[in-house]
Design a protein around this motif. Structure first.
Motif, PDB file in Angstrom:
ATOM      1  N   UNK A 161      13.575   8.519  -6.965  1.00  0.00           N
ATOM      2  CA  UNK A 161      12.470   8.450  -6.011  1.00  0.00           C
ATOM      3  C   UNK A 161      12.952   8.895  -4.640  1.00  0.00           C
ATOM      4  N   UNK A 162      12.048   9.512  -3.898  1.00  0.00           N
ATOM      5  CA  UNK A 162      12.341  10.013  -2.558  1.00  0.00           C
ATOM      6  C   UNK A 162      11.454   9.253  -1.567  1.00  0.00           C
ATOM      7  N   UNK A 166       0.776  -1.231   0.000  1.00  0.00           N
ATOM      8  CA  UNK A 166       0.000   0.000   0.000  1.00  0.00           C
ATOM      9  C   UNK A 166       0.808   1.281   0.000  1.00  0.00           C
ATOM     10  N   UNK A 167       2.129   1.190  -0.148  1.00  0.00           N
ATOM     11  CA  UNK A 167       2.963   2.396  -0.210  1.00  0.00           C
ATOM     12  C   UNK A 167       3.023   2.900  -1.651  1.00  0.00           C
ATOM     13  N   UNK A 168       2.816   4.191  -1.824  1.00  0.00           N
ATOM     14  CA  UNK A 168       2.917   4.809  -3.139  1.00  0.00           C
ATOM     15  C   UNK A 168       4.052   5.816  -3.166  1.00  0.00           C
ATOM     16  N   UNK A 169       4.691   5.950  -4.313  1.00  0.00           N
ATOM     17  CA  UNK A 169       5.782   6.915  -4.459  1.00  0.00           C
ATOM     18  C   UNK A 169       5.201   8.328  -4.445  1.00  0.00           C
ATOM     19  N   UNK A 170       5.417   9.034  -3.327  1.00  0.00           N
ATOM     20  CA  UNK A 170       4.747  10.312  -3.096  1.00  0.00           C
ATOM     21  C   UNK A 170       5.633  11.523  -3.346  1.00  0.00           C
ATOM     22  N   UNK A 171       6.940  11.343  -3.413  1.00  0.00           N
ATOM     23  CA  UNK A 171       7.849  12.476  -3.615  1.00  0.00           C
ATOM     24  C   UNK A 171       9.034  12.036  -4.454  1.00  0.00           C
ATOM     25  N   UNK A 172       9.483  12.937  -5.297  1.00  0.00           N
ATOM     26  CA  UNK A 172      10.668  12.702  -6.111  1.00  0.00           C
ATOM     27  C   UNK A 172      11.761  13.665  -5.677  1.00  0.00           C
ATOM     28  N   UNK A 173      12.975  13.348  -6.044  1.00  0.00           N
ATOM     29  CA  UNK A 173      14.095  14.211  -5.698  1.00  0.00           C
ATOM     30  C   UNK A 173      15.008  14.373  -6.892  1.00  0.00           C
ATOM     31  N   UNK A 174      15.799  15.435  -6.836  1.00  0.00           N
ATOM     32  CA  UNK A 174      16.815  15.685  -7.854  1.00  0.00           C
ATOM     33  C   UNK A 174      18.191  15.455  -7.266  1.00  0.00           C
ATOM     34  N   UNK A 175      19.063  14.903  -8.078  1.00  0.00           N
ATOM     35  CA  UNK A 175      20.484  14.860  -7.764  1.00  0.00           C
ATOM     36  C   UNK A 175      21.183  15.680  -8.837  1.00  0.00           C
ATOM     37  N   UNK A 176      21.988  16.646  -8.417  1.00  0.00           N
ATOM     38  CA  UNK A 176      22.663  17.538  -9.346  1.00  0.00           C
ATOM     39  C   UNK A 176      24.172  17.402  -9.208  1.00  0.00           C
TER      40      UNK A 176
END
Length: 413
Positions: free
Chosen positions: A300-301, A131-141
């Motif tokens: 993914x975060x 039941x976990x959904x990917x709710x936040x993304x992140x950037x790597x620079x």
């Protein structure tokens, strides 16, 4: 879920810390000896550590959680559990131990009144079925040294001090600045053990880099931002090609962000700056004159799992008025299943069980993905994960669930 014969779920107290570390080393192989790690400060809350024991007494599974009493969500705050240290001994896989531990975590979190569970996924394919959904993304620079930044008024009034991190000297300032951020998913290090462990800097974890430094931003002597960083020098025939590794940057104001990044991209003997766990709308994305040169890498975060549907939906705010009936499925928490009427808007919302015809149908996994406002219900529908039962219901609901600030957690727990 009931464990198979030969196993039982138990509390794991602090006195069993070495045994815990041994079990973790089986699940997550590495080069840190458990006796070495035992000497380091632990971030764990030992009242929230659980494990699976085999009949021979060996600890073969672990899971724990952190208490986040005031997790920022769109327009509000909720009590949440940060699931962590989930692992199963490789000799005891495929026996239902993971599912039993997740079920145990969900039940105990609900008993504590926590309406949301968050985690970072070591393997993204695992947690959707719970039941976990990917709710936040992140950037790597990876930003080249000397990258041009746009000017921001007031940046010259911010003083940056570069010092070696001292938890006693800098801990309070880091906690205060980090805790002032009101971004969905931004987990504060609420417990003293977690805050202490975060700033602990053993040489075994530096990857050949220097001790951790802090770029502390101040205005009139008051801390207003910071960056935690390490430099690693690489001498080559053509000259030094060092890298600045930013562990965490916290810049709640535009001028502070400009002042901190201006220092980070101009350190001697370096050729690039590496920064991860950045929100997709982080200030630096817009400060960079040439963002393409920073080689943005999308990752993914935080993954989110709604534990108590009416409490969670009623605690957040919505970007526009909404009146929609959601038909939810949830095999792990049956009480969440059924139809819920969500009515509200920017000032609040009410959630009630209903037998009315559904407007949208979705699994609790997709509700978790959309909950923090960074994943669109319309995007999920385009992948066949949300079904529009009433024509015209999807887009208004998607707009209401959205939020103008992208969610992110700035550190992995």
């Amino acid at each position: 879920m009931t464990l198979p014969p030969g196993y039982r779920i138990v509390d794991v107290p602090a006195e069993s810390a070495r045994e815990w570390l041994v079990a973790d080393a089986w699940a997550f192989p590495g080069d840190i000896d458990p006796d070495t790690a035992l000497e380091w400060p632990s971030a764990l809350d030992w009242t929230r550590t659980r494990g699976v024991r085999a009949d021979d007494g060996e600890l073969v599974g672990t899971h724990a959680s952190f208490a986040y009493h005031a997790l920022p969500v769109p327009g509000g705050r909720v009590a949440a559990a940060g699931l962590t240290w989930v692992g199963v001994h490789p000799g005891h896989r495929r026996r239902g131990l993971l599912r039993a531990m997740i079920t145990d975590h969900v039940r105990r979190s609900l008993d504590r009144g926590e309406v949301l569970s968050l985690l970072f996924a070591a393997e993204p394919a695992i947690y959707g079925r719970f039941g976990y959904g990917l709710a936040a993304h992140q950037l790597r620079l990876t930003i080249p040294r000397g990258a041009a930044l746009r000017d921001v008024p007031g940046a010259d009034d911010v003083r940056i001090r570069l010092e070696t991190v001292d938890p006693e000297r800098h801990g309070a300032a880091v906690a205060a600045v980090h805790g002032s951020v009101d971004r969905p998913g931004w987990t504060a290090r609420e417990s003293a053990p977690q805050a202490v462990a975060f700033l602990h800097d053993p040489h075994q974890l530096r990857g050949g880099a220097e001790p951790m430094r802090i770029a502390l931003a101040e205005r009139d002597g008051v801390p207003v931002g910071y960056a935690l960083l390490r430099r690693k020098i690489d001498w080559q025939r053509g000259g030094p090609r060092g890298v600045v590794r930013v562990r965490e940057i916290c810049a709640p104001e535009p001028a502070v962000a400009r002042a901190l990044w201006g220092v980070l991209v101009d350190l001697d003997l370096t050729s690039s700056v590496e920064a991860g766990c950045l929100a997709v709308d982080d200030a630096v994305v817009h400060l960079l004159v040439d963002v393409r040169a920073a080689q943005p890498d999308w990752q993914d975060n935080v993954w989110a799992r709604v534990l108590d549907v009416p409490a969670a939906l009623g605690a957040r705010r919505y970007a526009r008025d909404i009146d929609v009936v959601l038909e939810l499925s949830d095999t792990l928490v049956p009480a969440n299943g059924g139809r819920w009427r969500l009515a509200g808007g920017p000032d609040g919302a009410e959630v009630t069980a209903t037998r009315a015809r559904a407007d949208l149908a979705l699994d609790v996994r997709e509700l978790g993905a959309a909950y923090l406002g960074g994943v669109s219900l319309a995007a999920l529908a385009s992948a066949g994960l949300v079904t529009e039962r009433r024509a015209g219901a999807l887009l208004p609901a998607a707009a209401a669930f959205g939020w103008p600030v992208a969610p992110v957690a700035s550190f992995v727990w």
